[in-house]
Design a protein around this motif. Sequence first.
Motif, PDB file in Angstrom:
ATOM      1  N   GLN A  70       0.825  -1.213   0.000  1.00 12.39           N
ATOM      2  CA  GLN A  70       0.000   0.000   0.000  1.00 12.39           C
ATOM      3  C   GLN A  70       0.857   1.260   0.000  1.00 12.39           C
ATOM      4  O   GLN A  70       0.381   2.343  -0.332  1.00 12.39           O
ATOM      5  N   LEU A  71       2.120   1.124   0.372  1.00 11.42           N
ATOM      6  CA  LEU A  71       3.017   2.279   0.462  1.00 11.42           C
ATOM      7  C   LEU A  71       3.552   2.712  -0.891  1.00 11.42           C
ATOM      8  O   LEU A  71       4.203   3.744  -0.985  1.00 11.42           O
ATOM      9  N   GLY A  72       3.310   1.924  -1.927  1.00  9.25           N
ATOM     10  CA  GLY A  72       3.778   2.269  -3.256  1.00  9.25           C
ATOM     11  C   GLY A  72       5.103   1.602  -3.592  1.00  9.25           C
ATOM     12  O   GLY A  72       5.608   0.773  -2.835  1.00  9.25           O
ATOM     13  N   PRO A  73       5.680   1.972  -4.726  1.00 11.40           N
ATOM     14  CA  PRO A  73       6.865   1.264  -5.226  1.00 11.40           C
ATOM     15  C   PRO A  73       8.166   1.589  -4.493  1.00 11.40           C
ATOM     16  O   PRO A  73       9.128   0.857  -4.613  1.00 11.40           O
ATOM     17  N   GLU A  74       8.210   2.662  -3.732  1.00 11.08           N
ATOM     18  CA  GLU A  74       9.440   3.052  -3.037  1.00 11.08           C
ATOM     19  C   GLU A  74       9.504   2.409  -1.652  1.00 11.08           C
ATOM     20  O   GLU A  74       9.483   3.089  -0.641  1.00 11.08           O
ATOM     21  N   HIS A  75       9.579   1.114  -1.628  1.00 11.64           N
ATOM     22  CA  HIS A  75       9.593   0.398  -0.359  1.00 11.64           C
ATOM     23  C   HIS A  75      10.545  -0.782  -0.423  1.00 11.64           C
ATOM     24  O   HIS A  75      10.912  -1.238  -1.511  1.00 11.64           O
ATOM     25  N   VAL A  76      10.951  -1.227   0.739  1.00 10.12           N
ATOM     26  CA  VAL A  76      11.632  -2.504   0.868  1.00 10.12           C
ATOM     27  C   VAL A  76      11.025  -3.174   2.093  1.00 10.12           C
ATOM     28  O   VAL A  76      10.773  -2.533   3.116  1.00 10.12           O
ATOM     29  N   PHE A  77      10.733  -4.444   1.973  1.00 14.18           N
ATOM     30  CA  PHE A  77      10.105  -5.215   3.043  1.00 14.18           C
ATOM     31  C   PHE A  77      11.218  -5.945   3.785  1.00 14.18           C
ATOM     32  O   PHE A  77      11.823  -6.873   3.253  1.00 14.18           O
ATOM     33  N   VAL A  78      11.505  -5.524   5.003  1.00 15.49           N
ATOM     34  CA  VAL A  78      12.590  -6.100   5.789  1.00 15.49           C
ATOM     35  C   VAL A  78      11.992  -7.155   6.728  1.00 15.49           C
ATOM     36  O   VAL A  78      11.104  -6.857   7.519  1.00 15.49           O
ATOM     37  N   THR A  79      12.491  -8.376   6.611  1.00 12.88           N
ATOM     38  CA  THR A  79      11.899  -9.507   7.324  1.00 12.88           C
ATOM     39  C   THR A  79      12.955 -10.554   7.650  1.00 12.88           C
ATOM     40  O   THR A  79      14.056 -10.526   7.091  1.00 12.88           O
ATOM     41  N   GLY A  80      12.595 -11.465   8.499  1.00 11.93           N
ATOM     42  CA  GLY A  80      13.429 -12.627   8.779  1.00 11.93           C
ATOM     43  C   GLY A  80      12.926 -13.873   8.070  1.00 11.93           C
ATOM     44  O   GLY A  80      13.467 -14.953   8.257  1.00 11.93           O
ATOM     45  N   ASP A  81      11.906 -13.742   7.233  1.00 13.37           N
ATOM     46  CA  ASP A  81      11.214 -14.876   6.615  1.00 13.37           C
ATOM     47  C   ASP A  81      11.370 -14.845   5.096  1.00 13.37           C
ATOM     48  O   ASP A  81      10.826 -13.968   4.422  1.00 13.37           O
ATOM     49  N   LYS A  82      12.077 -15.828   4.544  1.00 10.84           N
ATOM     50  CA  LYS A  82      12.299 -15.917   3.094  1.00 10.84           C
ATOM     51  C   LYS A  82      11.011 -16.137   2.317  1.00 10.84           C
ATOM     52  O   LYS A  82      10.949 -15.844   1.126  1.00 10.84           O
ATOM     53  N   GLY A  83       9.975 -16.643   2.964  1.00 12.15           N
ATOM     54  CA  GLY A  83       8.715 -16.947   2.291  1.00 12.15           C
ATOM     55  C   GLY A  83       8.048 -15.734   1.664  1.00 12.15           C
ATOM     56  O   GLY A  83       7.243 -15.870   0.739  1.00 12.15           O
ATOM     57  N   PHE A  84       8.379 -14.536   2.133  1.00 15.09           N
ATOM     58  CA  PHE A  84       7.769 -13.333   1.568  1.00 15.09           C
ATOM     59  C   PHE A  84       8.201 -13.088   0.123  1.00 15.09           C
ATOM     60  O   PHE A  84       7.549 -12.347  -0.598  1.00 15.09           O
ATOM     61  N   GLY A  85       9.274 -13.717  -0.304  1.00 15.76           N
ATOM     62  CA  GLY A  85       9.733 -13.574  -1.682  1.00 15.76           C
ATOM     63  C   GLY A  85       8.718 -14.066  -2.701  1.00 15.76           C
ATOM     64  O   GLY A  85       8.791 -13.700  -3.879  1.00 15.76           O
ATOM     65  N   ARG A  86       7.748 -14.847  -2.271  1.00 16.08           N
ATOM     66  CA  ARG A  86       6.711 -15.351  -3.178  1.00 16.08           C
ATOM     67  C   ARG A  86       5.705 -14.279  -3.569  1.00 16.08           C
ATOM     68  O   ARG A  86       4.999 -14.430  -4.564  1.00 16.08           O
TER      69      ARG A  86
END
Length: 136
Positions: A110-126
């Motif tokens: 929802q934040l638009g294209p200027e974002h990076v999702f910082v996580t400890g979970d590789k599953g978000f790559g899907r």
Amino acid sequence: MIAFLDASVLIYLTEGTPRLAAKVRAQLQAREAAAPDLRLAVSRLALLECRVAPLRDGDTALLARYDAFFVRSDLIVVELDANVIDLATAIRARHGLKTPDALHAACCLQLGPEHVFVTGDKGFGRASGLRVQVVG
């Protein structure tokens, strides 16, 4: 640029091992060096996820550290509105993420294209369209 932090990263920073907390700080500092206007964002769901254990365990000091983070004036808190729910539903259906993960991903998108999702979970790559940076 916006660095969206999922609950796992907040937990690493606040109560994780010194090594893991240092890794998160180093990655965020590197992002800030590349983009001095870096803003941090979280979902309202992260507030729930981070506060459960300290409340359950009666750890008022830890709860206070989380609460101080979540009321920062420079923090973007993405609410779980109808648009987020609709997008999370689509993400869950298409990519098989669990409901909380789909909600975090939808909040970030929802934040638009200027974002990076910082996580400890590789599953978000899907999740398509989500720029994922895995810590760990």
